[in-house]
Design a protein around this motif. Structure first.
Motif, PDB file in Angstrom:
ATOM      1  N   GLU A 211      40.797  37.644  34.278  1.00 51.81           N
ATOM      2  CA  GLU A 211      40.454  37.769  35.694  1.00 51.81           C
ATOM      3  C   GLU A 211      41.374  38.779  36.397  1.00 51.81           C
ATOM      4  OE1 GLU A 211      38.228  37.040  39.077  1.00 51.81           O
ATOM      5  OE2 GLU A 211      37.886  36.367  37.007  1.00 51.81           O
ATOM      6  N   LEU A 212      42.667  38.738  36.079  1.00 50.37           N
ATOM      7  CA  LEU A 212      43.613  39.660  36.711  1.00 50.37           C
ATOM      8  C   LEU A 212      43.369  41.098  36.267  1.00 50.37           C
ATOM      9  CD1 LEU A 212      46.017  39.866  38.601  1.00 50.37           C
ATOM     10  CD2 LEU A 212      47.523  39.428  36.670  1.00 50.37           C
TER      11      LEU A 212
ATOM     12  N   HIS B 182      40.419  42.660  38.072  1.00 48.62           N
ATOM     13  CA  HIS B 182      40.727  43.151  39.408  1.00 48.62           C
ATOM     14  C   HIS B 182      41.498  44.470  39.369  1.00 48.62           C
ATOM     15  CE1 HIS B 182      40.332  38.944  41.489  1.00 48.62           C
ATOM     16  NE2 HIS B 182      39.271  39.285  40.776  1.00 48.62           N
TER      17      HIS B 182
ATOM     18  N   SER C 192      51.153  36.460  38.742  1.00 53.51           N
ATOM     19  CA  SER C 192      51.691  37.670  38.128  1.00 53.51           C
ATOM     20  C   SER C 192      51.985  37.400  36.655  1.00 53.51           C
ATOM     21  CB  SER C 192      52.968  38.124  38.849  1.00 53.51           C
ATOM     22  OG  SER C 192      53.931  37.088  38.865  1.00 53.51           O
TER      23      SER C 192
ATOM     24  N   GLN D 285      39.373  46.489  45.824  1.00 52.12           N
ATOM     25  CA  GLN D 285      40.578  46.406  45.014  1.00 52.12           C
ATOM     26  C   GLN D 285      41.309  47.745  45.040  1.00 52.12           C
ATOM     27  OE1 GLN D 285      41.519  43.537  43.879  1.00 52.12           O
ATOM     28  NE2 GLN D 285      39.612  42.509  44.411  1.00 52.12           N
TER      29      GLN D 285
ATOM     30  N   ASN E 225      46.873  44.770  44.592  1.00 49.70           N
ATOM     31  CA  ASN E 225      47.273  44.613  43.194  1.00 49.70           C
ATOM     32  C   ASN E 225      48.472  45.524  42.935  1.00 49.70           C
ATOM     33  OD1 ASN E 225      44.844  42.979  42.036  1.00 49.70           O
ATOM     34  ND2 ASN E 225      43.890  44.703  43.100  1.00 49.70           N
TER      35      ASN E 225
ATOM     36  N   LYS F  71      48.841  40.059  41.463  1.00 48.18           N
ATOM     37  CA  LYS F  71      48.033  40.045  42.677  1.00 48.18           C
ATOM     38  C   LYS F  71      48.976  39.809  43.852  1.00 48.18           C
ATOM     39  CE  LYS F  71      44.179  39.781  43.426  1.00 48.18           C
ATOM     40  NZ  LYS F  71      43.207  40.798  43.909  1.00 48.18           N
TER      41      LYS F  71
ATOM     42  N   THR G 152      44.402  35.994  32.488  1.00 46.46           N
ATOM     43  CA  THR G 152      44.678  37.402  32.223  1.00 46.46           C
ATOM     44  C   THR G 152      43.417  38.244  32.362  1.00 46.46           C
ATOM     45  OG1 THR G 152      46.424  36.726  30.676  1.00 46.46           O
ATOM     46  CG2 THR G 152      45.671  39.000  30.548  1.00 46.46           C
TER      47      THR G 152
END
Length: 295
Positions: free
Chosen positions: A161-162, A165, A116, A38, A92, A110, A159
């Motif tokens: 999960e994002l 990352h 997004s 990432q 990202n 992402k 949110t």
């Protein structure tokens, strides 16, 4: 003698074949461990003030896998951001959009395929402003702590999960150090996401030689995120979630100015009514008044 030489050659050939089998077995492809690759591109729009700039600097210091880029000139061409992320080899993007030099919005996406999230940033307090006693090593990796309320809603799961990352520092990051000494917490309260950063202290500072006691001390920064809308793509696409309770800061300021205007109008109406009552209470001039008798 000839038979003995033939048997020796056969034995050597068998040994070579066995050695080749061992080498081929050692060279056989093994299952590779998945790597966390990432990388985050951070940039802002034109028009940010000093507080917004210091917040970005604090986040850059906390996330060693961030690549910072120059300001984006146009606010209407967000479709250029996935291309910029691809040029910087990032998957990202954190984009800070300033409106009217006082409202700050954060895009977390992402790239290049999405999703997004657009969030409104409020109650910003930077590290220099807070002057907390906590401290952590620059470049160290942090533990992510999410409130259990994230798992209760669909937009909360997305949110979480994002943010995992984006804010999770991979161990192979170029500037990352092999230390874990702080924790980033995300809590949901009043449909807002509250961000805090704490230092992990393993010993009591008052008793350094005593038994280990794990405690937390806040470092900073701190801010509040209000989710506005979640898009299917990167900075575009169909709307996956829309917050029905969100009211823009411009509408709030307009309502406050309207309330002040209504207050001024009520005061002027009261002045007019008071003047009318004074006119109604005024008596007619008497014939025996001093002004008429000695005229």
């Amino acid at each position: 003698m000839a038979s003995l030489l033939k048997e020796q050659q056969k034995a050597k050939g068998k040994r070579k074949a066995d050695a080749m089998d061992v080498d081929q077995a050692s060279l056989a492809p093994t299952a590779k461990k998945p790597r966390n690759k990432q990388r985050v591109l951070m940039l802002s729009s034109r028009g940010i003030n000093h507080r917004m700039r210091h917040l970005m600097n604090d986040l850059e210091a906390l996330l060693p896998h961030v690549k910072k880029d120059a300001k984006l000139d146009s606010k209407n061409h967000l479709n250029l951001l996935p291309e910029l992320a691809d040029l910087h080899n990032c998957n990202n993007t954190l984009y800070f959009e300033a409106r009217r030099h006082e409202d700050l919005y954060m895009w977390a996406a992402k790239t290049p395929n999405g999703p997004s999230i657009k969030l409104h940033v409020q109650n910003i307090h930077t590290m220099d402003e807070l002057k907390m006693t906590g401290n952590c090593l620059k470049g160290s990796r942090g533990i992510l702590s999410f409130d259990k309320a994230f798992d209760e809603t669909e937009w909360g799961k997305l949110t979480k999960e994002l943010f995992t990352h984006i804010f999770g520092v991979p161990p192979q990051a170029r500037k990352a150090k092999p230390f874990v000494d702080h924790i980033l917490t995300f809590s949901i309260l009043d449909n807002k996401i509250w961000f805090r950063n704490f230092q992990i202290i393993e010993k009591d500072p008052l008793q350094p030689n005593g038994p280990p006691q794990t405690s937390l001390t806040e470092i900073g920064p701190r801010f509040v995120l209000t989710p506005i809308r979640i898009f299917e793509g990167a900075f575009m696409g169909a709307t996956v979630y829309s917050n029905p309770e969100f009211v823009t800061p411009a509408a709030i300021r307009s309502a406050m100015r309207r309330a002040k205007g209504d207050k001024y109008g009520h005061r002027k109406d009261a002045q007019e009514e008071r003047g009318m009552r004074k006119e109604l209470r005024r008596r007619e001039e008497d014939e025996l008044a001093v002004g008429k008798v000695f005229a």
